[in-house]
Design a protein around this motif. Structure first.
Motif, PDB file in Angstrom:
ATOM      1  N   ILE A  10       0.858  -1.183   0.000  1.00 53.28           N
ATOM      2  CA  ILE A  10       0.000   0.000   0.000  1.00 53.28           C
ATOM      3  C   ILE A  10       0.898   1.238   0.000  1.00 53.28           C
ATOM      4  N   SER A  11       0.603   2.171  -0.880  1.00 54.32           N
ATOM      5  CA  SER A  11       1.329   3.441  -0.933  1.00 54.32           C
ATOM      6  C   SER A  11       0.323   4.575  -0.745  1.00 54.32           C
ATOM      7  N   THR A  12       0.684   5.557   0.061  1.00 53.20           N
ATOM      8  CA  THR A  12      -0.257   6.651   0.298  1.00 53.20           C
ATOM      9  C   THR A  12       0.486   7.978   0.458  1.00 53.20           C
ATOM     10  N   PHE A  13      -0.108   9.017  -0.069  1.00 55.83           N
ATOM     11  CA  PHE A  13       0.399  10.391   0.057  1.00 55.83           C
ATOM     12  C   PHE A  13      -0.598  11.155   0.921  1.00 55.83           C
ATOM     13  N   ASP A  49       3.619  -4.343   2.952  1.00 59.74           N
ATOM     14  CA  ASP A  49       4.595  -3.275   2.755  1.00 59.74           C
ATOM     15  C   ASP A  49       3.855  -1.945   2.607  1.00 59.74           C
ATOM     16  N   VAL A  50       4.228  -0.981   3.411  1.00 60.17           N
ATOM     17  CA  VAL A  50       3.550   0.317   3.421  1.00 60.17           C
ATOM     18  C   VAL A  50       4.555   1.423   3.099  1.00 60.17           C
ATOM     19  N   SER A  51       4.209   2.238   2.123  1.00 60.56           N
ATOM     20  CA  SER A  51       5.040   3.391   1.763  1.00 60.56           C
ATOM     21  C   SER A  51       4.202   4.650   1.924  1.00 60.56           C
ATOM     22  N   VAL A  52       4.722   5.610   2.676  1.00 59.95           N
ATOM     23  CA  VAL A  52       3.968   6.822   2.999  1.00 59.95           C
ATOM     24  C   VAL A  52       4.770   8.060   2.607  1.00 59.95           C
ATOM     25  N   ILE A  53       4.098   8.993   1.958  1.00 57.80           N
ATOM     26  CA  ILE A  53       4.651  10.326   1.741  1.00 57.80           C
ATOM     27  C   ILE A  53       3.791  11.299   2.538  1.00 57.80           C
ATOM     28  N   SER A 111       8.531   9.126   3.510  1.00 57.21           N
ATOM     29  CA  SER A 111       9.213  10.181   2.776  1.00 57.21           C
ATOM     30  C   SER A 111       8.514  11.507   3.063  1.00 57.21           C
ATOM     31  N   ILE A 112       9.281  12.583   3.047  1.00 59.74           N
ATOM     32  CA  ILE A 112       8.751  13.918   3.320  1.00 59.74           C
ATOM     33  C   ILE A 112       8.807  14.738   2.041  1.00 59.74           C
ATOM     34  N   TYR A 138       5.658  11.737  -7.160  1.00 58.38           N
ATOM     35  CA  TYR A 138       5.837  12.552  -5.958  1.00 58.38           C
ATOM     36  C   TYR A 138       6.907  11.978  -5.032  1.00 58.38           C
ATOM     37  N   LYS A 139       7.042  10.652  -5.025  1.00 61.02           N
ATOM     38  CA  LYS A 139       8.073  10.058  -4.163  1.00 61.02           C
ATOM     39  C   LYS A 139       9.466  10.440  -4.660  1.00 61.02           C
TER      40      LYS A 139
END
Length: 239
Positions: free
Chosen positions: A100-103, A124-128, A178-179, A230-231
């Protein structure tokens, strides 16, 4: 059809050989572009109110030109009597995903909480996050409960649980944070192997809480490219 076929032959869009017609390379290119155009028109027509009312500038041009890849998409709108219904519906759609990826560019205490449970399931989680949102989350987990609730055991317990859940996400082995510090940003993007969704500000810069959602494979790939766009412009959060 004969007159039309003759015109296509004259324009080098068709070739003729042994009683058989076939598209020339130029004809194939035009048909391919025509198909993309028709797909884009369908997406625009089916959700015209959304596209007219919202600011599309956060979507990079190369993806905006391929907006037809969203296919059969829908608009999720919040139900006023149950403000969390929209989020619950989204969680149902991404349940069972392997990644899951989320902004996140607008703060709400509940936005990150479900992701700790996904991490517990091995997802697996990816966050911006924007730097503003990250700073608010960070301040929230270190702030004290003041006022009449400071001695309330339930308030203290809820705050500890909140800090624990956010800590799991920020420090989890299956997550990366990520910021994003740029000014141009969508309100939200969520992509999994089950579906993709995103929301945008309206043309007056206001959040409408209306979400575009699609489960088609081409839409998921499109959403992954938008998230990665965006990442690639974000900085990985260091410990």
């Amino acid at each position: 059809m004969i007159p039309q076929l003759k015109k296509l032959l004259e324009w080098n869009l068709l070739s003729y050989n042994k009683d058989s017609y076939a598209l020339t390379p130029t004809g194939e290119a035009i048909v391919d572009n025509m198909e993309k155009l028709l797909m884009s028109l369908d997406v625009h027509e089916n959700n015209m109110d959304y596209w007219i009312d919202h600011d599309l500038s956060p979507i990079p041009k190369e993806l905006l030109y391929r907006i037809g890849e969203l296919g059969e998409c829908e608009v999720l709108e919040p139900n006023l009597p149950s403000i969390f219904e929209q989020q619950e519906e989204m969680l149902k759609r991404i349940n069972g995903s392997s990644h899951i990826s989320t902004f996140i560019s607008i703060y709400h205490p509940s936005y990150l909480l479900p992701y700790s449970s996904f991490l517990d399931q091995g997802v697996d989680v990816s966050v911006i996050m924007t730097d503003q949102v990250y700073n608010i989350f960070k301040d929230d987990t270190h702030s004290q409960i003041d006022g009449p609730f400071s001695e309330n055991s339930l308030s203290q317990s809820l705050k500890k649980e909140y800090e624990k859940e956010i800590g799991i996400l920020l420090n989890g082995g299956n997550s990366d944070i990520s910021i994003y510090k740029d000014r141009t940003k969508p309100v939200s993007i969520t992509v999994s192997d089950q579906c993709m969704s995103f929301s945008l500000l309206d043309k007056n810069g206001r959040c409408t809480n209306r979400i575009i959602l699609s489960s088609e494979p081409t839409a998921i790939k499109w959403g992954e490219e938008l998230f990665n766009y965006y990442k690639s412009r974000s900085e990985i959060l260091s410990d």
